[in-house]
Write a protein that holds these residues in place. Structure first.
Motif, PDB file in Angstrom:
ATOM      1  N   ASN A  61       1.043   8.799  -0.027  1.00 43.13           N
ATOM      2  CA  ASN A  61       0.245   7.699   0.533  1.00 43.13           C
ATOM      3  C   ASN A  61      -1.261   7.851   0.251  1.00 43.13           C
ATOM      4  O   ASN A  61      -2.092   7.459   1.072  1.00 43.13           O
ATOM      5  CB  ASN A  61       0.502   7.558   2.040  1.00 43.13           C
ATOM      6  CG  ASN A  61       1.986   7.376   2.329  1.00 43.13           C
ATOM      7  OD1 ASN A  61       2.677   6.723   1.561  1.00 43.13           O
ATOM      8  ND2 ASN A  61       2.474   7.982   3.390  1.00 43.13           N
ATOM      9  N   GLY A  83       5.424   9.692  -0.673  1.00 43.35           N
ATOM     10  CA  GLY A  83       5.236   9.012   0.612  1.00 43.35           C
ATOM     11  C   GLY A  83       6.013   7.704   0.665  1.00 43.35           C
ATOM     12  O   GLY A  83       7.188   7.656   0.321  1.00 43.35           O
ATOM     13  N   ASP A  84       5.314   6.632   1.082  1.00 41.28           N
ATOM     14  CA  ASP A  84       5.975   5.326   1.260  1.00 41.28           C
ATOM     15  C   ASP A  84       5.534   4.340   0.182  1.00 41.28           C
ATOM     16  O   ASP A  84       5.507   3.120   0.418  1.00 41.28           O
ATOM     17  CB  ASP A  84       5.622   4.764   2.645  1.00 41.28           C
ATOM     18  CG  ASP A  84       5.959   5.762   3.741  1.00 41.28           C
ATOM     19  OD1 ASP A  84       7.097   6.260   3.736  1.00 41.28           O
ATOM     20  OD2 ASP A  84       5.073   6.071   4.568  1.00 41.28           O
ATOM     21  N   GLU A  85       5.155   4.829  -0.966  1.00 37.97           N
ATOM     22  CA  GLU A  85       4.613   3.974  -2.020  1.00 37.97           C
ATOM     23  C   GLU A  85       5.647   2.944  -2.480  1.00 37.97           C
ATOM     24  O   GLU A  85       6.789   3.290  -2.788  1.00 37.97           O
ATOM     25  CB  GLU A  85       4.170   4.831  -3.227  1.00 37.97           C
ATOM     26  CG  GLU A  85       3.035   5.802  -2.920  1.00 37.97           C
ATOM     27  CD  GLU A  85       3.509   7.142  -2.318  1.00 37.97           C
ATOM     28  OE1 GLU A  85       4.734   7.313  -2.134  1.00 37.97           O
ATOM     29  OE2 GLU A  85       2.654   7.990  -2.035  1.00 37.97           O
TER      30      GLU A  85
END
Ligand SMILES: O=C(O)c1ccccc1N[C@@H]1O[C@H](COP(=O)(O)O)[C@@H](O)[C@H]1O
Length: 212
Positions: A61, A83-85
């Motif tokens: 992130n 991460g949450d990409e």
């Protein structure tokens, strides 16, 4: 097969691990990790390595300018997004860093979660599957349910990660067929301090498998 050893913090260990047979080394650029390394530490490690070793920065992130700055300043050849990409972020990162390998790590909770893989394959070079942990992003030592991955065959190369060790690598590879494997805590004495005996044992096991 590509073999990535991740969470390197000591420049002398990076050279030793490359000599043992690693094709890629990973450097954790996530400040909350016990394996975090600064740009100048990465640059020092990368400078020691032969050009055929892939050097991957692991981010979670972070912004595109932050990632780009670290990649350029340290000489990394690839970026692992842990991460949450979203797919669009991967696309934008590709525009910013056209010659850098983009690896999207997915922390897999369930079989259904694997459906999201198709959203990424057009925007990344490589996928990486790691085990899901509710409180930690990575380096957890937790294994995936390999039986869930028996039919896994995305449209791009992929690494198997999550809790791999010299003791379980053969069993894992008897069940799944990745393009590469990625190990961190399973070859450590302590976070960021790799155990070179365990790394050597890993390559012995992988070598014996290749020769049957
Ligand atoms: O290792 C870390 O501290 C870390 C921190 C934040 C994101 C990713 C991290 N490590 C990655 O986790 C996987 C699996 O590790 P393990 O073999 O289960 O210990 C690996 O891809 C590391 O790159």
């Amino acid at each position: 097969m590509r073999v990535k050893i991740c969470g390197i913090t000591q420049p002398q260990q990076s050279l030793a691990i490359a000599s043992l047979g690693a094709t890629a080394l990973g450097f954790i650029c996530v400040p909350t990790s016990p394996r975090y390394v600064t740009t100048s530490q990465i640059r020092a490690a990368v400078a020691e390595l032969p050009a055929n070793i892939d050097t991957i920065g692991v981010f979670a992130n972070a912004s595109i300018p932050e990632i780009s700055q670290i990649v350029v300043d340290s000489g990394l050849t690839g970026v692992q997004l842990h991460g949450d990409e979203l797919p669009d972020f991967c696309y934008q990162l590709r525009q910013a860093l056209p010659n850098v390998e983009i690896i999207r790590a997915l922390r897999v909770r369930s079989l259904e979660h694997l459906d999201t893989v198709a959203d990424y394959t057009n925007y990344v070079d490589t996928l990486l599957l790691d085990a899901y942990h509710p409180e930690q992003l990575g380096g957890t030592g937790k294994t995936l349910d390999w039986t869930m991955l028996e039919q896994f065959n995305p449209n791009c190369p992929w690494f198997l990660a999550g809790g791999l060790t010299a003791d379980n690598i053969i069993e894992a590879l008897s069940q799944v067929n990745p393009s590469g494997v990625d190990l961190s805590s399973g070859v450590e004495r302590a976070p960021g301090d790799k155990d070179l005996d365990k790394v050597a044992e890993l390559f012995e096991k992988l070598g014996s498998r290749e020769w049957g």
